[in-house]
Design a protein around this motif. Structure first.
Motif, mmCIF file in Angstrom:
data_model
loop_
_atom_site.group_PDB
_atom_site.id
_atom_site.type_symbol
_atom_site.label_atom_id
_atom_site.label_comp_id
_atom_site.label_asym_id
_atom_site.label_seq_id
_atom_site.Cartn_x
_atom_site.Cartn_y
_atom_site.Cartn_z
ATOM 1 N N GLY A 81 0.559 -1.283 0.310
ATOM 2 C CA GLY A 81 -0.073 0.053 0.067
ATOM 3 C C GLY A 81 0.500 1.143 0.218
ATOM 4 O O GLY A 81 2.227 1.179 -0.053
ATOM 5 N N ASN A 82 0.414 2.336 0.104
ATOM 6 C CA ASN A 82 1.109 4.015 0.119
ATOM 7 C C ASN A 82 1.781 3.296 1.244
ATOM 8 O O ASN A 82 0.801 4.027 2.388
ATOM 9 N N PRO A 83 2.699 3.979 1.497
ATOM 10 C CA PRO A 83 3.974 3.848 2.618
ATOM 11 C C PRO A 83 3.187 4.697 3.172
ATOM 12 O O PRO A 83 3.955 5.444 4.451
ATOM 13 N N ASP A 84 3.128 6.316 2.743
ATOM 14 C CA ASP A 84 3.303 7.740 2.486
ATOM 15 C C ASP A 84 1.496 7.220 4.245
ATOM 16 O O ASP A 84 1.532 8.553 4.602
ATOM 17 N N VAL A 85 0.415 6.568 4.105
ATOM 18 C CA VAL A 85 -0.591 6.346 4.683
ATOM 19 C C VAL A 85 -0.500 5.710 5.768
ATOM 20 O O VAL A 85 -0.956 5.990 7.181
ATOM 21 N N SER A 94 -2.021 1.480 11.106
ATOM 22 C CA SER A 94 -2.503 2.779 10.850
ATOM 23 C C SER A 94 -2.381 3.148 10.191
ATOM 24 O O SER A 94 -1.541 3.584 9.260
ATOM 25 N N GLY A 95 -3.675 4.053 9.546
ATOM 26 C CA GLY A 95 -3.600 4.862 8.253
ATOM 27 C C GLY A 95 -4.754 5.717 8.568
ATOM 28 O O GLY A 95 -5.021 5.845 9.020
ATOM 29 N N GLN A 96 -3.142 6.453 7.936
ATOM 30 C CA GLN A 96 -3.614 8.309 8.657
ATOM 31 C C GLN A 96 -2.652 8.670 7.563
ATOM 32 O O GLN A 96 -1.050 8.285 7.370
ATOM 33 N N ILE A 97 -2.845 10.596 7.035
ATOM 34 C CA ILE A 97 -2.616 11.504 6.200
ATOM 35 C C ILE A 97 -3.414 12.814 6.265
ATOM 36 O O ILE A 97 -4.996 12.581 5.988
ATOM 37 N N ALA A 98 -2.380 13.702 6.056
ATOM 38 C CA ALA A 98 -3.484 14.598 5.854
ATOM 39 C C ALA A 98 -3.966 15.004 5.468
ATOM 40 O O ALA A 98 -5.206 15.611 5.238
ATOM 41 N N LYS A 99 -3.770 14.773 3.518
ATOM 42 C CA LYS A 99 -4.589 15.235 2.945
ATOM 43 C C LYS A 99 -4.206 13.816 1.475
ATOM 44 O O LYS A 99 -2.827 13.584 1.248
ATOM 45 N N PHE A 237 -7.779 12.336 8.705
ATOM 46 C CA PHE A 237 -7.673 11.887 9.807
ATOM 47 C C PHE A 237 -7.464 10.184 10.243
ATOM 48 O O PHE A 237 -6.947 9.376 9.630
ATOM 49 N N GLU A 238 -7.524 9.102 10.712
ATOM 50 C CA GLU A 238 -6.849 8.140 11.286
ATOM 51 C C GLU A 238 -7.635 6.930 11.840
ATOM 52 O O GLU A 238 -9.025 7.106 12.563
#
Length: 250
Positions: A81-85, A94-99, A237-238
């Motif tokens: 998956g997207n390592p930034d998320v 945890s799945g989390q990113i500001a935008k 969100f997270e």
């Protein structure tokens, strides 16, 4: 150009025909053994390129009751998956990113499952955002977003908890509750139990059956596919997951 040890092929009559698929057919006059050799090469070239690079994740061994742990609590082995998320923190995903740009993104377990029972615990932190658990889904790509799936989703989100949605498909498949679930307060852990058997899907959330759905559409129903976790755009969100395990039907 291919050559055989100790021999100059320039003296031989040889023609190469390039097919539209990019495969080669070699013709060499009077060379039976060499024809076999080149035929073997042609077969090798005919293999789809994607198969050479396809990810394969060997499943962990099941416990004595047949349950297989899909998340080991330490890292994302078997998932992509997207390592930034997606990160692993204190024993949970945890799945989390500001935008988030590029649309919804998914953490995908690259192994197909058909009939099974799937358990997973989750928290939508402070009740914000939207997520879900994909089953019998298909992995695809959408532009720059490499982690996209389509298929059945056990929904997570205010007004959506416990419902069945089809991502990138028919939308809401089962939106009327059989029983309305109670979601844990103060960021408590909720638990999904998803059962897939033949054309039927059953979702149980925090101990109550929320939906039972029989997908009889011969063209759009799915009998097998991957497991994935959704992070919904636009982010901010997270969502957390832990204790993800599956019991394939025998």
């Amino acid at each position: 150009m291919f050559s055989f040890p100790g021999e100059n092929l320039k003296a031989r009559e040889m023609s190469v025909k390039m097919l539209a698929s990019g495969h080669c057919i070699w013709k060499i006059a009077g060379q039976t053994e060499k024809m076999k050799y080149l035929a073997t090469l042609a077969i090798s070239f005919a293999l789809p390129v994607t198969s050479l690079f396809a990810e394969h994740h060997e499943l962990p061994k099941p416990d004595e009751d047949g349950w297989i742990t899909l998340f080991n609590g330490k890292d994302l082995a078997g998932w992509s998956g997207n390592p930034d998320v997606w990160k692993v923190r204190e024993g949970y995903i945890s799945g989390q990113i500001a935008k988030l740009s590029g649309g919804n993104t998914f953490l995908i377990y690259h192994h197909p499952f058909a009939d099974f029972k799937l358990e997973a615990e989750w928290i939508l932190v402070d009740g914000k955002g939207n997520s879900g658990i994909q089953v019998r889904s298909k992995h695809s790509e959408s532009g720059a977003n490499k982690w996209v799936v389509s298929g059945y989703q056990a929904d997570i989100g205010n007004g959506w908890h416990g419902k069945l949605y089809e991502e990138r498909g028919r939308g809401v498949l089962a939106g009327k509750y059989k029983n309305k679930p109670t979601i844990k307060k103060d960021n408590g852990w909720n638990k999904y139990l998803i059962t897939a058997k033949g054309s039927k899907l059953t979702q149980e959330l925090n101990g109550v059956v929320t939906i039972e759905f029989d997908d009889k559409d011969p063209k759009k129903s799915s009998k097998s596919g991957v497991i994935a976790l959704q992070y919904h755009s636009p982010g901010g969100f997270e969502v957390r997951f832990r204790n993800i395990r599956i019991k394939p039907a025998k």
